[in-house]
Design a protein around this motif. Structure first.
Motif, mmCIF file in Angstrom:
data_model
loop_
_atom_site.group_PDB
_atom_site.id
_atom_site.type_symbol
_atom_site.label_atom_id
_atom_site.label_comp_id
_atom_site.label_asym_id
_atom_site.label_seq_id
_atom_site.Cartn_x
_atom_site.Cartn_y
_atom_site.Cartn_z
ATOM 1 N N SER A 301 1.215 -0.761 -0.336
ATOM 2 C CA SER A 301 -0.118 0.434 -0.393
ATOM 3 C C SER A 301 0.920 0.901 0.212
ATOM 4 N N ASP A 302 2.049 1.203 0.723
ATOM 5 C CA ASP A 302 3.038 2.413 0.815
ATOM 6 C C ASP A 302 3.132 2.538 -0.645
ATOM 7 N N LEU A 303 4.049 1.595 -1.163
ATOM 8 C CA LEU A 303 5.245 1.767 -2.786
ATOM 9 C C LEU A 303 3.259 2.625 -3.414
ATOM 10 N N ARG A 304 2.517 1.893 -3.820
ATOM 11 C CA ARG A 304 1.302 1.895 -4.238
ATOM 12 C C ARG A 304 1.368 3.541 -4.286
ATOM 13 N N ARG A 305 1.032 3.969 -3.171
ATOM 14 C CA ARG A 305 1.207 5.690 -2.521
ATOM 15 C C ARG A 305 2.188 6.268 -2.780
ATOM 16 N N LEU A 306 3.615 5.410 -3.309
ATOM 17 C CA LEU A 306 4.404 6.765 -3.979
ATOM 18 C C LEU A 306 4.743 6.665 -4.913
ATOM 19 N N ARG A 358 13.455 1.287 -1.047
ATOM 20 C CA ARG A 358 13.804 1.325 0.472
ATOM 21 C C ARG A 358 12.619 0.472 0.752
ATOM 22 N N ILE A 359 11.262 0.888 0.583
ATOM 23 C CA ILE A 359 10.380 -0.404 0.976
ATOM 24 C C ILE A 359 10.364 -1.685 -0.133
ATOM 25 N N ARG A 360 11.087 -1.550 -0.772
ATOM 26 C CA ARG A 360 10.941 -2.769 -2.254
ATOM 27 C C ARG A 360 12.157 -3.990 -1.530
ATOM 28 N N SER A 361 12.810 -2.984 -0.676
ATOM 29 C CA SER A 361 14.063 -4.295 0.412
ATOM 30 C C SER A 361 14.066 -4.748 0.938
ATOM 31 N N LEU A 362 13.063 -3.575 2.177
ATOM 32 C CA LEU A 362 11.986 -4.601 3.173
ATOM 33 C C LEU A 362 11.054 -5.609 2.524
ATOM 34 N N ILE A 363 10.353 -5.050 2.193
ATOM 35 C CA ILE A 363 9.516 -6.172 1.341
ATOM 36 C C ILE A 363 10.550 -7.451 0.720
#
Length: 614
Positions: A301-306, A358-363
């Protein structure tokens, strides 16, 4: 089971706004064990008090809030349960029987009244109306239940006393106590004894005694014929030796089966603990997987918002400069008060792209962790299936192999025990027959001497030899060291063990042999269908044996385990209540024939007889 006497069912203390203190008893062996000051001796005092003792139980602080004692007993004749209650301060008893109104019973025996506790208990025991001698002149009185109590309820002080278990130590009661013991061994009271005999009646009484003895001879012969066994004493003794050997082999077989059951139970417990640990870990992993799935959805959800922010910035960067939406002026003519610093859309796009990376790395890290959790869960699930299969296999092994083996070993043991007891009974009857025949000859030859002996209160050889045999059986089963033969001393009114007076030993051996005496008396009466209260309560028969006196250094301490195991097997129908600091073997806890109550003296488990009411 004997048709005489009764068993104890429940002892309880009650009071207002306080939890009841309660212990329950079963047929067979009951063991109440634990450290000092947990209420074991108080239990014995309460039982004695509820069976007519005039002394109230010891006053202890923990009992201050209780006011009533309740004792439930069950008759052996018809299994009727009777409830007795009494104030801790003493006084009359309240009797409650099924389907009847509550009655009051007087605590003191009165031969002229029926509303006494003694009358009730003697009626149940089968000794109501029996007469006993109270002095050497032949004067008799009616039996009281308190005359029997010391032979069934043995305190910690009495068990080590250096006098016969028959006697309480009160000289004025010695004649009565000897008469009571003779009554239990023979089943005959002293109602036929006369205080003074006229010379003209001497011959008539002698002839009557001869008739009685001859009748006993005929009865004994009939009993021997009913046994359908050989009447030759030598052959029976050889048969007894064979039965003893078979009994020992059966006992070894039974012990081996019990050990196998203990081993497989330990295996089952270990497997069960492993299964519980694996299932607990699986529950944790399942919870983690669910939370990780929610976290991944949040990341997406955060990734789509970014991505939406980055796209907006790109579009803004491509837009041309237009007139101010507020004042309508071109940019170069824009009023300075409407100007404000704006972030470059390109910078915003770069920042959102960095955050998205960064979020993709966390995923990616989260997916790796989820895979590890899933892999561990699969491994645990597979192991759980294996452990369940192993647990089922152990259970099947117990049901198909060990349980039948245990059942067969127990059946074999009981068969050998019954055969041995039958041979012993036959030997006892034949020896009794010889004694009676000799007695007939003596009475006919010396009538005056025989008449004197009949009123002397001495125990006949045919009576005490059978009793001594029962004492010897108990001591052999307990691995009592150096045991050869048990006889009876008419001067001491006590048994002589291996040629040595019982009371000449130290207090540790006196305690163990006092227990053997008391248990043997119960078994003697039950096997011969003679009246007896039907139970024994004994306090600390082993605790002083563990640390023997100086003259007992040669005695082995394996008596303790043999003591409990023998009582557990030999007294299945009778009731024994042993109060002891020493713990019985651990495997007796799992025996359905033994009631083990363990007091811990701490907050762990059951602390003691009186519950904590803080």
């Amino acid at each position: 089971m004997s048709k005489f006497g009764f068993h104890l069912v429940r002892l309880a203390l009650t009071g207002s706004d306080v939890e009841d203190a309660e212990v329950r008893f079963t047929n067979g062996l009951n063991v109440i064990t634990g450290p000092s000051d947990t209420g074991k001796t108080f239990i014995l005092q309460c039982i004695d008090f509820m069976l007519g003792a005039s002394v109230t139980p010891e006053e202890v602080p923990e009992v201050a809030k209780y006011d009533t004692v309740i004792l439930d007993i069950k008759k052996n004749s018809d299994s009727e349960v009777i409830s007795l209650s009494r104030s801790l301060q003493g006084g009359e008893f309240r009797l409650l029987r099924p389907g009847q109104d509550e009655l009051s019973l007087r605590p003191k025996h009165d031969p002229k009244r029926e509303d006494t506790l003694s009358h009730l208990l003697l009626e149940i025991t089968g000794l109501l109306g029996k007469e006993v001698r109270k002095n050497q002149h032949g004067v008799t009185r009616q039996l009281s239940f308190r005359d029997l109590a010391h032979l069934s309820i043995v305190s910690e002080e009495e068990v080590i006393r250096s006098t016969s278990p028959v006697l309480t130590g009160q000289v004025v009661n010695a004649t009565v106590e000897k008469s009571v013991f003779r009554l239990l061994l023979s089943g005959n009271d002293d109602s036929a004894v006369v205080a003074s005999e006229e010379p003209k009646l001497s011959r008539a009484r002698t002839e009557a005694k001869v008739e009685v003895v001859q009748e006993l001879v005929e009865q004994t012969r009939e009993q021997i014929e009913k046994l359908e066994t050989v009447s030759d004493l030598s052959s029976l003794q050889n048969q007894l030796a064979q039965s003893e050997a078979a009994y020992d082999e059966a006992l070894i077989e039974l012990s081996s089966a019990q050990e196998s059951v203990s081993d497989i139970e330990q295996r089952r417990r270990g497997i069960w603990e492993q299964l519980r640990a694996d299932e607990s870990r699986l529950d944790v992993l399942t919870g983690l997987a669910e939370r990780f799935a929610l976290l991944r959805q949040q990341y997406l959800s955060d990734l789509r918002r970014l991505e939406a922010i980055a796209e907006t910035g790109k579009l803004l960067a491509e837009m041309t400069i237009e007139r101010c939406p507020i004042c309508g002026a071109l940019a170069e003519h824009h009023d300075t008060e409407h100007q404000e610093e704006q972030t470059d859309p390109v910078v915003v796009a770069e920042a959102t792209a960095a955050e998205a990376n960064r979020i993709r790395s966390l995923i990616d890290d989260l997916d790796s962790t989820r895979n590890e959790v899933s892999r561990e869960g699969s491994e645990l699930e597979a192991r759980r299936r294996d452990v369940r299969g192993e647990l089922a296999a152990v259970g099947q092994e117990f049901q198909e192999t060990l349980k039948p083996r245990m059942k067969e070993a127990l059946s074999h043991f009981r068969r050998n025990q019954e055969e041995r007891e039958g041979v012993r009974q036959a030997i006892s009857l034949i020896e009794r027959l010889v004694e009676l025949e000799e007695l007939v000859e003596e009475v006919e030859a010396k009538p005056k001497t025989v008449s004197s002996n009949l009123q002397s209160g001495e125990i006949r050889a045919s009576e005490y030899e059978g009793f001594c045999a029962e004492v010897e059986v108990r001591l052999r089963a307990w691995n009592f060291p150096g045991l050869t033969r048990v006889t009876f001393s008419e001067s001491d009114w006590d048994v002589v063990i291996s040629g040595r007076r019982r009371t000449s030993h130290g207090k540790g051996v006196r305690a163990v042999t006092h227990a053997a005496f008391t248990f043997a008396l119960l078994r003697y009466c039950v096997t011969r269908e003679l009246p007896h209260p039907g139970f024994v309560v004994i306090d600390s028969p082993l605790v002083v044996y563990r640390e023997p006196d100086a003259d007992e250094g040669e005695f082995s301490h394996d008596v303790q385990a043999s003591f409990f195991r023998d009582l557990a097997v030999a007294f299945g129908d009778e009731q024994l209540i042993v109060l002891e600091n020493e713990s019985p073997p651990q495997d007796l806890d799992d025996s359905p024939d033994v009631n083990v109550i363990r007091f811990t003296g701490t907050s762990s488990g059951r602390g003691g007889f009186i519950p904590s009411n803080d």
